[in-house]
Scaffold this active site. Structure first.
Site, PDB file in Angstrom:
ATOM      1  N   LYS A   1       0.850  -0.979   0.023  1.00  0.00           N
ATOM      2  CA  LYS A   1      -0.174  -0.038  -0.117  1.00  0.00           C
ATOM      3  C   LYS A   1       0.776   1.224   0.281  1.00  0.00           C
ATOM      4  CE  LYS A   1      -3.606  -2.415   2.570  1.00  0.00           C
ATOM      5  NZ  LYS A   1      -4.585  -2.549   3.784  1.00  0.00           N
TER       6      LYS A   1
ATOM      7  N   GLU B   1      -9.787 -10.083  -7.823  1.00  0.00           N
ATOM      8  CA  GLU B   1      -8.829  -9.268  -7.659  1.00  0.00           C
ATOM      9  C   GLU B   1      -7.620  -9.046  -8.840  1.00  0.00           C
ATOM     10  OE1 GLU B   1      -9.452  -8.322  -2.817  1.00  0.00           O
ATOM     11  OE2 GLU B   1      -7.577  -9.546  -3.478  1.00  0.00           O
TER      12      GLU B   1
ATOM     13  N   ASN C   1      -1.478  -0.308   7.434  1.00  0.00           N
ATOM     14  CA  ASN C   1      -1.051  -1.680   7.640  1.00  0.00           C
ATOM     15  C   ASN C   1      -0.077  -2.353   6.402  1.00  0.00           C
ATOM     16  OD1 ASN C   1      -3.106  -2.183   5.856  1.00  0.00           O
ATOM     17  ND2 ASN C   1      -4.199  -3.411   7.776  1.00  0.00           N
TER      18      ASN C   1
ATOM     19  N   TYR D   1     -12.188  -2.396  -3.275  1.00  0.00           N
ATOM     20  CA  TYR D   1     -12.797  -2.568  -1.611  1.00  0.00           C
ATOM     21  C   TYR D   1     -14.415  -2.462  -1.609  1.00  0.00           C
ATOM     22  CZ  TYR D   1      -8.152  -2.319   0.240  1.00  0.00           C
ATOM     23  OH  TYR D   1      -6.949  -2.340   1.070  1.00  0.00           O
TER      24      TYR D   1
ATOM     25  N   HIS E   1      -1.801  -5.659   1.473  1.00  0.00           N
ATOM     26  CA  HIS E   1      -3.101  -6.224   1.235  1.00  0.00           C
ATOM     27  C   HIS E   1      -2.775  -7.536   0.733  1.00  0.00           C
ATOM     28  CE1 HIS E   1      -6.989  -7.038  -0.670  1.00  0.00           C
ATOM     29  NE2 HIS E   1      -6.307  -7.377  -1.542  1.00  0.00           N
TER      30      HIS E   1
END
Ligand code: IDP
Ligand code: MG
Length: 150
Positions: free
Chosen positions: A9, A126, A112, A49, A115
Protein backbone atom coordinates in the site's frame (compact mmCIF):
# COMPACT_ATOMS: atom_id res chain seq x y z
CA UNK A 1 -1.16 -24.18 -7.12
CA UNK A 2 -2.91 -20.99 -6.10
CA UNK A 3 -2.46 -17.37 -6.99
CA UNK A 4 -3.12 -14.41 -4.72
CA UNK A 5 -3.28 -10.68 -5.34
CA UNK A 6 -0.91 -8.75 -3.07
CA UNK A 7 -0.37 -5.00 -2.83
CA UNK A 8 2.19 -2.94 -0.97
CA UNK A 9 0.00 0.00 0.00
CA UNK A 10 1.06 3.68 -0.30
CA UNK A 11 2.43 3.71 3.28
CA UNK A 12 4.72 0.79 2.47
CA UNK A 13 5.99 2.46 -0.69
CA UNK A 14 6.58 5.81 1.05
CA UNK A 15 8.43 4.09 3.90
CA UNK A 16 10.71 2.17 1.54
CA UNK A 17 9.32 -1.24 2.50
CA UNK A 18 8.56 -2.66 -0.97
CA UNK A 19 11.73 -4.73 -0.96
CA UNK A 20 11.13 -5.94 2.60
CA UNK A 21 7.62 -7.16 1.74
CA UNK A 22 8.78 -8.82 -1.48
CA UNK A 23 11.64 -10.51 0.41
CA UNK A 24 9.28 -12.06 2.93
CA UNK A 25 7.22 -13.71 0.19
CA UNK A 26 10.29 -14.66 -1.87
CA UNK A 27 11.96 -16.16 1.18
CA UNK A 28 8.92 -18.34 1.83
CA UNK A 29 9.33 -19.78 -1.66
CA UNK A 30 6.34 -18.09 -3.22
CA UNK A 31 6.73 -17.24 -6.91
CA UNK A 32 6.20 -13.73 -8.29
CA UNK A 33 4.09 -14.01 -11.45
CA UNK A 34 2.91 -10.42 -11.92
CA UNK A 35 3.91 -6.93 -10.76
CA UNK A 36 2.86 -3.38 -11.52
CA UNK A 37 3.99 -0.15 -9.79
CA UNK A 38 1.16 2.31 -10.18
CA UNK A 39 -0.98 5.07 -8.73
CA UNK A 40 -4.46 3.68 -8.20
CA UNK A 41 -7.35 5.40 -9.99
CA UNK A 42 -10.26 6.13 -7.63
CA UNK A 43 -12.61 3.87 -9.61
CA UNK A 44 -10.25 0.89 -9.29
CA UNK A 45 -9.82 1.52 -5.55
CA UNK A 46 -13.61 1.61 -5.11
CA UNK A 47 -14.06 -1.59 -7.10
CA UNK A 48 -11.26 -3.33 -5.21
CA UNK A 49 -12.79 -2.49 -1.81
CA UNK A 50 -16.41 -2.77 -2.98
CA UNK A 51 -17.35 -5.20 -0.17
CA UNK A 52 -16.41 -2.52 2.42
CA UNK A 53 -18.38 0.34 0.86
CA UNK A 54 -20.85 0.57 3.76
CA UNK A 55 -18.16 0.67 6.45
CA UNK A 56 -17.49 4.02 8.17
CA UNK A 57 -13.80 3.91 7.26
CA UNK A 58 -14.45 3.38 3.51
CA UNK A 59 -13.97 7.05 2.40
CA UNK A 60 -10.70 7.27 4.33
CA UNK A 61 -9.58 3.94 2.91
CA UNK A 62 -10.14 5.13 -0.67
CA UNK A 63 -8.30 8.40 0.04
CA UNK A 64 -5.40 6.40 1.52
CA UNK A 65 -5.11 3.85 -1.30
CA UNK A 66 -5.19 6.57 -3.98
CA UNK A 67 -2.77 8.87 -2.09
CA UNK A 68 0.42 7.59 -3.72
CA UNK A 69 1.79 4.72 -5.78
CA UNK A 70 1.36 1.09 -4.78
CA UNK A 71 3.17 -2.09 -5.77
CA UNK A 72 0.49 -4.45 -7.11
CA UNK A 73 1.57 -8.08 -7.45
CA UNK A 74 0.44 -11.63 -8.01
CA UNK A 75 2.18 -14.42 -6.07
CA UNK A 76 1.84 -18.13 -6.75
CA UNK A 77 2.40 -21.20 -4.61
CA UNK A 78 0.75 -24.12 -2.87
CA UNK A 79 -1.88 -22.72 -0.46
CA UNK A 80 -0.64 -19.27 -1.50
CA UNK A 81 -3.73 -17.39 -0.33
CA UNK A 82 -3.73 -18.63 3.28
CA UNK A 83 0.08 -18.61 3.49
CA UNK A 84 0.22 -14.97 2.42
CA UNK A 85 -2.50 -13.99 4.91
CA UNK A 86 -0.48 -15.68 7.68
CA UNK A 87 2.71 -13.92 6.63
CA UNK A 88 0.81 -10.57 6.56
CA UNK A 89 -0.75 -10.94 10.01
CA UNK A 90 -4.06 -9.65 11.36
CA UNK A 91 -5.68 -6.55 9.85
CA UNK A 92 -4.99 -4.54 13.00
CA UNK A 93 -1.22 -4.66 13.64
CA UNK A 94 -2.00 -4.53 17.37
CA UNK A 95 -3.51 -8.01 17.02
CA UNK A 96 -0.93 -9.38 14.58
CA UNK A 97 1.49 -12.09 15.70
CA UNK A 98 5.15 -11.11 16.05
CA UNK A 99 7.05 -12.13 12.94
CA UNK A 100 4.26 -11.10 10.60
CA UNK A 101 4.64 -8.13 8.26
CA UNK A 102 1.97 -6.09 10.00
CA UNK A 103 3.24 -6.78 13.53
CA UNK A 104 6.85 -6.12 12.60
CA UNK A 105 6.37 -3.08 10.36
CA UNK A 106 3.10 -1.33 11.23
CA UNK A 107 1.12 0.04 14.17
CA UNK A 108 -2.05 1.47 12.62
CA UNK A 109 -5.19 -0.41 11.52
CA UNK A 110 -5.59 1.66 8.34
CA UNK A 111 -1.94 2.07 7.34
CA UNK A 112 -1.04 -1.59 7.63
CA UNK A 113 1.44 -1.85 4.72
CA UNK A 114 0.04 -4.72 2.73
CA UNK A 115 -3.06 -6.24 1.13
CA UNK A 116 -3.57 -9.92 0.32
CA UNK A 117 -6.63 -11.70 -1.09
CA UNK A 118 -8.76 -13.37 1.59
CA UNK A 119 -10.02 -16.41 -0.36
CA UNK A 120 -9.99 -18.15 -3.75
CA UNK A 121 -12.96 -16.23 -5.18
CA UNK A 122 -11.61 -12.89 -3.99
CA UNK A 123 -8.19 -13.75 -5.41
CA UNK A 124 -9.61 -14.56 -8.85
CA UNK A 125 -11.69 -11.39 -8.81
CA UNK A 126 -8.81 -9.16 -7.67
CA UNK A 127 -6.27 -10.63 -10.11
CA UNK A 128 -8.73 -10.07 -12.96
CA UNK A 129 -9.47 -6.53 -11.79
CA UNK A 130 -5.82 -5.47 -11.47
CA UNK A 131 -4.07 -7.58 -14.12
CA UNK A 132 -6.63 -9.07 -16.51
CA UNK A 133 -5.43 -12.39 -17.89
CA UNK A 134 -1.92 -13.05 -16.56
CA UNK A 135 -1.34 -16.24 -18.52
CA UNK A 136 0.89 -19.18 -17.69
CA UNK A 137 3.45 -19.47 -14.92
CA UNK A 138 7.16 -20.32 -15.35
CA UNK A 139 9.54 -22.86 -13.88
CA UNK A 140 12.31 -22.00 -11.43
CA UNK A 141 15.38 -24.19 -11.09
CA UNK A 142 14.72 -24.67 -7.36
CA UNK A 143 10.95 -25.31 -7.47
CA UNK A 144 11.60 -29.01 -6.77
CA UNK A 145 13.31 -28.05 -3.49
CA UNK A 146 10.61 -25.60 -2.42
CA UNK A 147 7.43 -27.56 -3.26
CA UNK A 148 8.51 -31.08 -4.25
CA UNK A 149 4.99 -32.51 -4.09
CA UNK A 150 3.45 -29.97 -6.49
P1 IDP B 1 -7.60 -7.03 5.40
O1 IDP B 1 -6.78 -6.00 4.65
O2 IDP B 1 -6.82 -7.65 6.53
O3 IDP B 1 -8.24 -8.05 4.49
P2 IDP B 1 -10.23 -5.77 5.59
O4 IDP B 1 -11.21 -5.96 6.70
O5 IDP B 1 -10.54 -6.39 4.26
O6 IDP B 1 -8.79 -6.25 6.13
O7 IDP B 1 -10.04 -4.20 5.41
C1 IDP B 1 -9.36 -3.68 4.30
C2 IDP B 1 -8.46 -2.56 4.75
O8 IDP B 1 -9.27 -1.49 5.27
C3 IDP B 1 -7.51 -2.90 5.89
O9 IDP B 1 -6.35 -3.59 5.46
C4 IDP B 1 -7.20 -1.52 6.44
O10 IDP B 1 -6.26 -0.83 5.60
C5 IDP B 1 -8.57 -0.84 6.32
N1 IDP B 1 -9.35 -0.99 7.57
C6 IDP B 1 -9.94 -2.12 8.04
N2 IDP B 1 -10.56 -1.90 9.20
C7 IDP B 1 -10.37 -0.59 9.49
C8 IDP B 1 -10.78 0.26 10.58
O11 IDP B 1 -11.45 -0.16 11.51
N3 IDP B 1 -10.38 1.56 10.50
C9 IDP B 1 -9.64 2.06 9.47
N4 IDP B 1 -9.24 1.30 8.45
C10 IDP B 1 -9.59 -0.01 8.44
MG1 MG C 1 -9.69 -7.82 3.04
Amino acid sequence: MERSFVMVKPDGVQRGLVGEVISRFENRGLKLVGAKFMTVPRELAEQHYESLKDRPFFPGLITFITSGPVMAMVWEGPIAIASIRKTMGATNPANAEPGTIRADLAIDVANNIVHGSDGPETAAREIGLWFGDLGASYDRANDQWIFPTK
